[in-house]
Design an enzyme around this catalytic site. Structure first.
Site, PDB file in Angstrom:
ATOM      1  N   ASP A   1      -1.774  -2.649   1.090  1.00  0.00           N
ATOM      2  CA  ASP A   1      -1.040  -3.615   1.910  1.00  0.00           C
ATOM      3  C   ASP A   1      -0.204  -4.553   1.037  1.00  0.00           C
ATOM      4  O   ASP A   1       0.910  -4.937   1.415  1.00  0.00           O
ATOM      5  CB  ASP A   1      -2.017  -4.440   2.755  1.00  0.00           C
ATOM      6  CG  ASP A   1      -2.631  -3.620   3.887  1.00  0.00           C
ATOM      7  OD1 ASP A   1      -2.154  -2.497   4.135  1.00  0.00           O
ATOM      8  OD2 ASP A   1      -3.597  -4.111   4.502  1.00  0.00           O
TER       9      ASP A   1
ATOM     10  N   ASN B   1      -3.867   3.439  -2.398  1.00  0.00           N
ATOM     11  CA  ASN B   1      -4.944   3.295  -1.409  1.00  0.00           C
ATOM     12  C   ASN B   1      -6.239   3.951  -1.893  1.00  0.00           C
ATOM     13  O   ASN B   1      -7.328   3.380  -1.766  1.00  0.00           O
ATOM     14  CB  ASN B   1      -4.515   3.930  -0.086  1.00  0.00           C
ATOM     15  CG  ASN B   1      -3.601   3.019   0.716  1.00  0.00           C
ATOM     16  OD1 ASN B   1      -3.632   1.805   0.553  1.00  0.00           O
ATOM     17  ND2 ASN B   1      -2.790   3.603   1.572  1.00  0.00           N
TER      18      ASN B   1
ATOM     19  N   ASP C   1      11.019   5.435   0.557  1.00  0.00           N
ATOM     20  CA  ASP C   1       9.607   5.809   0.536  1.00  0.00           C
ATOM     21  C   ASP C   1       8.985   5.339  -0.778  1.00  0.00           C
ATOM     22  O   ASP C   1       9.537   5.569  -1.864  1.00  0.00           O
ATOM     23  CB  ASP C   1       9.464   7.328   0.675  1.00  0.00           C
ATOM     24  CG  ASP C   1       8.013   7.762   0.808  1.00  0.00           C
ATOM     25  OD1 ASP C   1       7.537   7.872   1.936  1.00  0.00           O
ATOM     26  OD2 ASP C   1       7.365   7.990  -0.237  1.00  0.00           O
ATOM     27  N   ILE C   2       7.826   4.670  -0.691  1.00  0.00           N
ATOM     28  CA  ILE C   2       7.139   4.203  -1.903  1.00  0.00           C
ATOM     29  C   ILE C   2       6.512   5.397  -2.617  1.00  0.00           C
ATOM     30  O   ILE C   2       5.753   6.162  -2.011  1.00  0.00           O
ATOM     31  CB  ILE C   2       6.058   3.173  -1.550  1.00  0.00           C
ATOM     32  CG1 ILE C   2       6.680   1.969  -0.843  1.00  0.00           C
ATOM     33  CG2 ILE C   2       5.317   2.711  -2.811  1.00  0.00           C
ATOM     34  CD1 ILE C   2       5.658   0.952  -0.349  1.00  0.00           C
TER      35      ILE C   2
ATOM     36  N   GLU D   1       4.421   4.156   4.562  1.00  0.00           N
ATOM     37  CA  GLU D   1       5.070   3.579   3.384  1.00  0.00           C
ATOM     38  C   GLU D   1       6.577   3.791   3.402  1.00  0.00           C
ATOM     39  O   GLU D   1       7.242   3.680   2.368  1.00  0.00           O
ATOM     40  CB  GLU D   1       4.470   4.195   2.108  1.00  0.00           C
ATOM     41  CG  GLU D   1       4.739   5.671   1.911  1.00  0.00           C
ATOM     42  CD  GLU D   1       3.685   6.559   2.530  1.00  0.00           C
ATOM     43  OE1 GLU D   1       3.515   7.690   2.038  1.00  0.00           O
ATOM     44  OE2 GLU D   1       3.030   6.137   3.503  1.00  0.00           O
TER      45      GLU D   1
END
Length: 342
Positions: A234, A225, A217-218, A260
């Site tokens: 993106d 965002n 997971d980022i 993500e």
């Protein structure tokens, strides 16, 4: 033998296919499951709201950009049954099978001729009289003339249908590949992962081997965002995807699970080896500092990820394995992020 109704359905599906794919090519629309379904529905004429929207775009020379294609699918297709894409693929496969059946029927002409020759040969062994011989010779001549006529028709039909089958096969392969691919990152998608992990579990159980799963997971992705916009988000996703592809081995499986989150399936890999792989991935991703803007002066800082690790245990299925990796990921997040837990 197919009924009249079934033949009409096949002909209708074939006609829609011949209209949809060339139009997508003219408009430079990628052949993805979503886009193909939109144009299949358009030429089928069963979705009036969709047809009005597309006709309006065509009349006003609107470019069918990625955003336009996505909006058409979301607004006019997504609310329908989730099986709609699969149904289109099934209809196309049925059409291929029908064409192959017709080819097989045409090929039976030569088999019938061989059977007739064999029958004539048996009758010759009975010492026939002159009249019977004349009948046999006339029969052979008639059969040969019919075969020549049929062969000319067969050759033309086989060439035409053979090319059509090849075109359909190519489109099916493109659709299948697109259905298993995440369009943003070009990684496998969640559907492909679910099929892959099932296969890997079966293989591991049959051969008494281990496999491991990484759930990635980022960190703080929402902030990218919210602060810089979705285009920047993106770019972050694409960067992480590229780093994952560059770090894994040939047999490892990488997919974007959703949002993500990414998954990496490590075949024949025990826990401690998987832990080393996860640490290498985490370090590799955090090494680079991403910059944005035309002059590349705005830095996003380090991109970091949290990783949950789980290794296959006796009695595991895909759900239990993923659940343990998910719990490990939650632990990594709660303990400060940018770390691996398992």
């Amino acid at each position: 033998m197919p009924s009249t109704a079934e033949n009409k359905e096949l002909d209708s599906a074939a006609q829609i296919l011949r209209l949809a794919v060339p139009q997508m090519s003219v408009l430079d629309i990628p052949v993805t499951p979503e886009n193909y379904t939109v144009w299949y529905e358009y030429f089928a004429g069963t979705n009036l709201d969709l047809n009005r929207a597309i006709d309006g775009f065509l009349a006003n020379s609107v470019s069918f950009t990625k955003e336009v294609n996505t909006s058409l699918y979301k607004n006019f297709i997504q609310e329908q049954s989730p099986e709609v894409i699969e149904n289109v693929q099934i209809e196309t496969q049925i059409l291929i099978n029908s064409l192959l059946s017709k080819i097989s029927q045409l090929s039976q002409g030569t088999a019938a001729f061989s059977g007739s020759l064999a029958e004539f040969g048996l009758r010759l062994q009975t010492n026939p009289d002159i009249n019977t011989l004349n009948e046999l010779v006339d029969g052979v001549v008639d059969e040969m003339q019919m075969l020549l006529i049929n062969n000319r028709e067969m050759e033309q039909s086989l060439c035409t249908m053979g090319q059509e089958v090849q075109n359909l096969k190519s489109e099916m392969e493109n659709l299948s590949l697109a259905a298993m691919t995440d369009q943003l990152t070009s990684l496998h998608n969640r559907r492909a992962y679910e099929l892959s992990i099932q296969d890997q579990i079966y293989l591991s159980q049959d051969h008494q081997t281990r496999c491991s799963l990484l759930l990635i997971d980022i960190d703080n992705f929402k902030a990218f965002n919210d602060t810089y916009g979705h285009l920047t988000g993106d770019k972050v996703l694409a960067y992480v995807a590229l780093a994952l592809k560059q770090c894994v081995r040939g047999d490892d499986f990488v997919a974007r699970y959703g949002g993500e989150e990414f998954v990496v399936v490590l075949p024949n890999t025990h826990f401690h080896d998987a832990l080393q792989v996860a640490e290498n991935l985490r370090e590799r991703i955090s090494e680079r500092r991403l910059t944005i803007g035309k002059d590349k002066k705005l830095s996003l800082g380090a991109i970091t990820v949290s990783i949950g690790l789980a290794s296959l245990q006796q009695g595991d299925d895909a759900e239990t394995l993923f659940s343990r990796a998910d719990k490990a990921l939650y632990q990594a997040k709660s303990e400060g992020r940018n770390c691996v837990r398992g």
